[in-house]
Write a protein that holds these residues in place. Structure first.
Motif, PDB file in Angstrom:
ATOM      1  N   LEU A  18      47.848  77.388 -14.906  1.00  0.00           N
ATOM      2  CA  LEU A  18      47.102  78.833 -15.015  1.00  0.00           C
ATOM      3  C   LEU A  18      47.095  79.871 -14.527  1.00  0.00           C
ATOM      4  CD1 LEU A  18      44.651  79.886 -16.432  1.00  0.00           C
ATOM      5  CD2 LEU A  18      43.391  79.718 -14.838  1.00  0.00           C
ATOM      6  N   LEU A  22      47.665  83.081 -16.852  1.00  0.00           N
ATOM      7  CA  LEU A  22      46.830  84.397 -16.037  1.00  0.00           C
ATOM      8  C   LEU A  22      47.184  86.095 -16.658  1.00  0.00           C
ATOM      9  CD1 LEU A  22      43.747  84.612 -16.131  1.00  0.00           C
ATOM     10  CD2 LEU A  22      44.150  84.378 -13.616  1.00  0.00           C
ATOM     11  N   VAL A  26      45.118  88.402 -19.591  1.00  0.00           N
ATOM     12  CA  VAL A  26      44.296  90.088 -19.443  1.00  0.00           C
ATOM     13  C   VAL A  26      45.203  90.883 -20.252  1.00  0.00           C
ATOM     14  CG1 VAL A  26      44.295  92.095 -16.907  1.00  0.00           C
ATOM     15  CG2 VAL A  26      43.983  89.010 -16.614  1.00  0.00           C
TER      16      VAL A  26
END
Length: 70
Positions: A18, A22, A26
């Motif tokens: 992750l 991530l 974003v």
């Protein structure tokens, strides 16, 4: 007759951490929100630019996506 070729057993797919996904998620989300702003709200009181260049540039996209502008 047909010959059947044997293949090696498939290895399980590698897990994606992750922490690596991530920042990209974003970044993509911010780009998407910026694009939606320019297509959907860049005119009138919320305008960042005083001219109508941005509005005219995304005009057909506004109608395609269902944003009213007239």
């Amino acid at each position: 007759m047909s010959s059947i070729s044997r293949t090696a057993p498939l290895s399980p797919p590698a897990a994606i951490p992750l922490g690596e996904v991530l920042p990209w998620a974003v970044f993509a989300g911010l780009l998407l929100m910026l694009a939606v702003y320019f297509v959907g709200a860049e005119e009138g009181a919320t305008s960042l630019f005083n001219s109508m260049y941005v509005h005219e540039f995304v005009h057909d996209g506004r109608h395609l996506l269902g944003f009213p502008c007239h």
